[in-house]
Write a protein that holds these residues in place. Structure first.
Motif, PDB file in Angstrom:
ATOM      1  N   GLU A  85       6.435   7.719  33.206  1.00 10.57           N
ATOM      2  CA  GLU A  85       5.730   8.279  31.598  1.00 10.57           C
ATOM      3  C   GLU A  85       7.044   9.346  31.357  1.00 10.57           C
ATOM      4  O   GLU A  85       7.704   8.950  30.129  1.00 10.57           O
ATOM      5  N   ALA A  86       7.192  10.553  32.140  1.00 10.36           N
ATOM      6  CA  ALA A  86       8.342  11.311  31.521  1.00 10.36           C
ATOM      7  C   ALA A  86       9.553  10.770  31.869  1.00 10.36           C
ATOM      8  O   ALA A  86      10.042  10.758  30.657  1.00 10.36           O
ATOM      9  N   ALA A  87       9.740   9.524  32.323  1.00  9.47           N
ATOM     10  CA  ALA A  87      11.359   8.818  31.892  1.00  9.47           C
ATOM     11  C   ALA A  87      11.377   8.670  31.085  1.00  9.47           C
ATOM     12  O   ALA A  87      12.844   8.551  30.435  1.00  9.47           O
ATOM     13  N   ALA A  89      10.606   9.698  28.015  1.00 14.54           N
ATOM     14  CA  ALA A  89      10.551  10.434  26.789  1.00 14.54           C
ATOM     15  C   ALA A  89      11.989  10.602  25.805  1.00 14.54           C
ATOM     16  O   ALA A  89      13.292   9.594  27.309  1.00 14.54           O
ATOM     17  N   PRO A  90      12.237  10.926  25.218  1.00 19.56           N
ATOM     18  CA  PRO A  90      13.919  10.721  24.902  1.00 19.56           C
ATOM     19  C   PRO A  90      14.581  11.519  25.871  1.00 19.56           C
ATOM     20  O   PRO A  90      14.555  11.615  26.130  1.00 19.56           O
ATOM     21  N   ALA A  91      15.723  10.476  25.441  1.00 15.38           N
ATOM     22  CA  ALA A  91      16.594  10.767  26.276  1.00 15.38           C
ATOM     23  C   ALA A  91      17.360  12.068  26.522  1.00 15.38           C
ATOM     24  O   ALA A  91      17.928  12.405  27.580  1.00 15.38           O
ATOM     25  N   ALA A  92      17.321  12.857  25.231  1.00 14.04           N
ATOM     26  CA  ALA A  92      18.129  14.451  25.701  1.00 14.04           C
ATOM     27  C   ALA A  92      16.944  15.338  26.572  1.00 14.04           C
ATOM     28  O   ALA A  92      17.443  15.977  26.992  1.00 14.04           O
ATOM     29  N   ALA A  93      14.957  14.961  26.833  1.00  9.63           N
ATOM     30  CA  ALA A  93      14.608  16.151  27.699  1.00  9.63           C
ATOM     31  C   ALA A  93      15.324  15.662  28.904  1.00  9.63           C
ATOM     32  O   ALA A  93      14.992  16.654  29.512  1.00  9.63           O
ATOM     33  N   LEU A  94      15.563  14.547  28.757  1.00  7.11           N
ATOM     34  CA  LEU A  94      16.611  14.239  30.436  1.00  7.11           C
ATOM     35  C   LEU A  94      17.916  14.773  30.110  1.00  7.11           C
ATOM     36  O   LEU A  94      18.764  14.802  31.492  1.00  7.11           O
ATOM     37  N   GLY A  95      18.446  15.003  29.196  1.00  5.59           N
ATOM     38  CA  GLY A  95      20.284  15.094  29.114  1.00  5.59           C
ATOM     39  C   GLY A  95      20.832  13.983  29.910  1.00  5.59           C
ATOM     40  O   GLY A  95      22.113  14.111  30.610  1.00  5.59           O
ATOM     41  N   LEU A  96      20.527  12.709  29.852  1.00  5.86           N
ATOM     42  CA  LEU A  96      21.155  11.339  29.959  1.00  5.86           C
ATOM     43  C   LEU A  96      22.574  11.367  29.043  1.00  5.86           C
ATOM     44  O   LEU A  96      22.042  11.790  28.150  1.00  5.86           O
ATOM     45  N   PRO A  97      23.090  11.101  29.496  1.00  2.44           N
ATOM     46  CA  PRO A  97      24.486  10.429  28.332  1.00  2.44           C
ATOM     47  C   PRO A  97      24.266   9.755  27.763  1.00  2.44           C
ATOM     48  O   PRO A  97      23.742   8.659  27.586  1.00  2.44           O
ATOM     49  N   ALA A  98      25.102   9.672  26.749  1.00  3.26           N
ATOM     50  CA  ALA A  98      24.508   8.305  25.313  1.00  3.26           C
ATOM     51  C   ALA A  98      25.117   6.851  26.043  1.00  3.26           C
ATOM     52  O   ALA A  98      24.192   6.056  26.168  1.00  3.26           O
ATOM     53  N   ALA A  99      25.824   6.871  26.945  1.00  4.28           N
ATOM     54  CA  ALA A  99      26.287   5.313  27.819  1.00  4.28           C
ATOM     55  C   ALA A  99      25.181   4.643  28.473  1.00  4.28           C
ATOM     56  O   ALA A  99      24.819   4.097  27.966  1.00  4.28           O
ATOM     57  N   ALA A 100      24.299   5.997  28.754  1.00  2.00           N
ATOM     58  CA  ALA A 100      22.994   5.355  29.457  1.00  2.00           C
ATOM     59  C   ALA A 100      21.970   4.802  28.794  1.00  2.00           C
ATOM     60  O   ALA A 100      20.573   3.842  29.106  1.00  2.00           O
ATOM     61  N   GLY A 101      21.938   4.702  27.319  1.00  2.00           N
ATOM     62  CA  GLY A 101      20.861   4.003  26.251  1.00  2.00           C
ATOM     63  C   GLY A 101      19.241   4.886  27.154  1.00  2.00           C
ATOM     64  O   GLY A 101      18.489   4.345  26.196  1.00  2.00           O
TER      65      GLY A 101
END
Length: 286
Positions: A85-87, A89-101
């Motif tokens: 559930e934590a994962a 969360a919005p992508a910005a919360a984890l700092g994922l690159p845009a390519a990861a979607g």
């Protein structure tokens, strides 16, 4: 009689201590002895006792995101599904690159992570993603990926396949070469690891029905890379993906542990597969 100084060589009378003097000397001796004993003892005692180190969570190379979530839940004594559930969360919360979607697969870097008091699932996952960024988000990685005709995210996908298909750095590199060769020829990758990912399993036997499943991870039926990584690779797998050895291999099969055979000849590959199948048959009948 007039005073006559004594000769310097004449024996002198030893001064005699009074009773009080003897007591003072004895007390000084005892104090010196106590100090001599106390100093080594003080040196043996820790001045600052080290704090107990926090527990750690080990994420092995190649673990899928689902497996990492389960490990996080156990390590932090959370309800099942809390890390997932934590994962989500919005992508910005984890700092994922845009390519990861927004999908953390491939970015939960394998390492040992300390778990100090107060660690949260989201904070831990964010730290894993940040660690992956330090390893995979460098200009050198991007340049090496371009040299292979890939972008960094595609390189991560190739690395995840190499990680899943091989056990040694050398075999990872040769698997990566097979992937590159098949992509260059517009051949389906035909990787059992991508089918296993789609089916949520890890087996060495693939059936004909398995190769007919629908979905983007069926690399028997579709050409090109799967849409996401199929696990979380380490540095060795990424090195394999970006710097594979020269070779014309198009096929490989692990006939036995430590015996993975690579070839460009389909007939030779079929013979290797037949040997693998015979070994598996013998194992089942034992």
């Amino acid at each position: 009689m007039p005073y006559r100084p004594s000769s310097p060589y004449a024996p002198r009378r030893r001064p005699r201590l009074t009773r009080r003097g003897r007591r003072a000397v004895l007390a000084g001796t005892l104090l010196a002895l106590a100090a001599a004993i106390a100093v080594p003892l003080l040196l043996l005692l820790p001045r600052d006792r080290p704090a107990t180190p926090p527990p750690t969570l080990l994420v092995p190379e190649g673990r899928r995101a689902a497996q990492v979530y389960e490990a996080v839940d156990r390590a932090l004594a959370l309800p099942d599904g809390a890390a997932r559930e934590a994962a989500a969360a919005p992508a910005a919360a984890l700092g994922l690159p845009a390519a990861a979607g927004g999908n953390p697969e491939g970015y939960l870097f394998p390492a040992a992570y300390p778990l100090p008091e107060g660690t949260t699932a989201e904070g831990l996952l964010r730290y894993m993603v940040a660690t992956a960024a330090r390893h995979f988000g460098t200009p050198a990685i991007a340049e090496a990926a371009r040299a292979q005709g890939l972008d960094p995210y595609q390189a991560l996908i190739v690395a995840s396949i190499a990680q899943a298909e091989a056990d040694t750095p050398g075999d990872m590199a040769r698997v990566a070469r097979v992937v590159h060769n098949r992509l260059a020829r517009d051949m389906p990758l035909q990787m059992d690891s991508t089918l296993n990912y789609a089916l949520g399993r890890s087996v060495v036997d693939t059936t004909l029905d398995d190769t007919r499943i629908a979905g983007p991870y069926n690399t028997y039926a579709r050409t090109g890379l799967p849409p996401t990584p199929i696990g979380n690779p380490g540095d060795q797998a990424m090195t394999a993906a970006l710097h594979p050895p020269a070779g014309d291999w198009l096929y490989f099969v692990t006939v036995a542990p430590g015996d993975t055979r690579f070839t460009a000849d389909y007939a030779t590959h079929q013979a290797n597969v037949a040997e693998f199948n015979e070994r598996r048959r013998q194992e089942r009948t034992r």
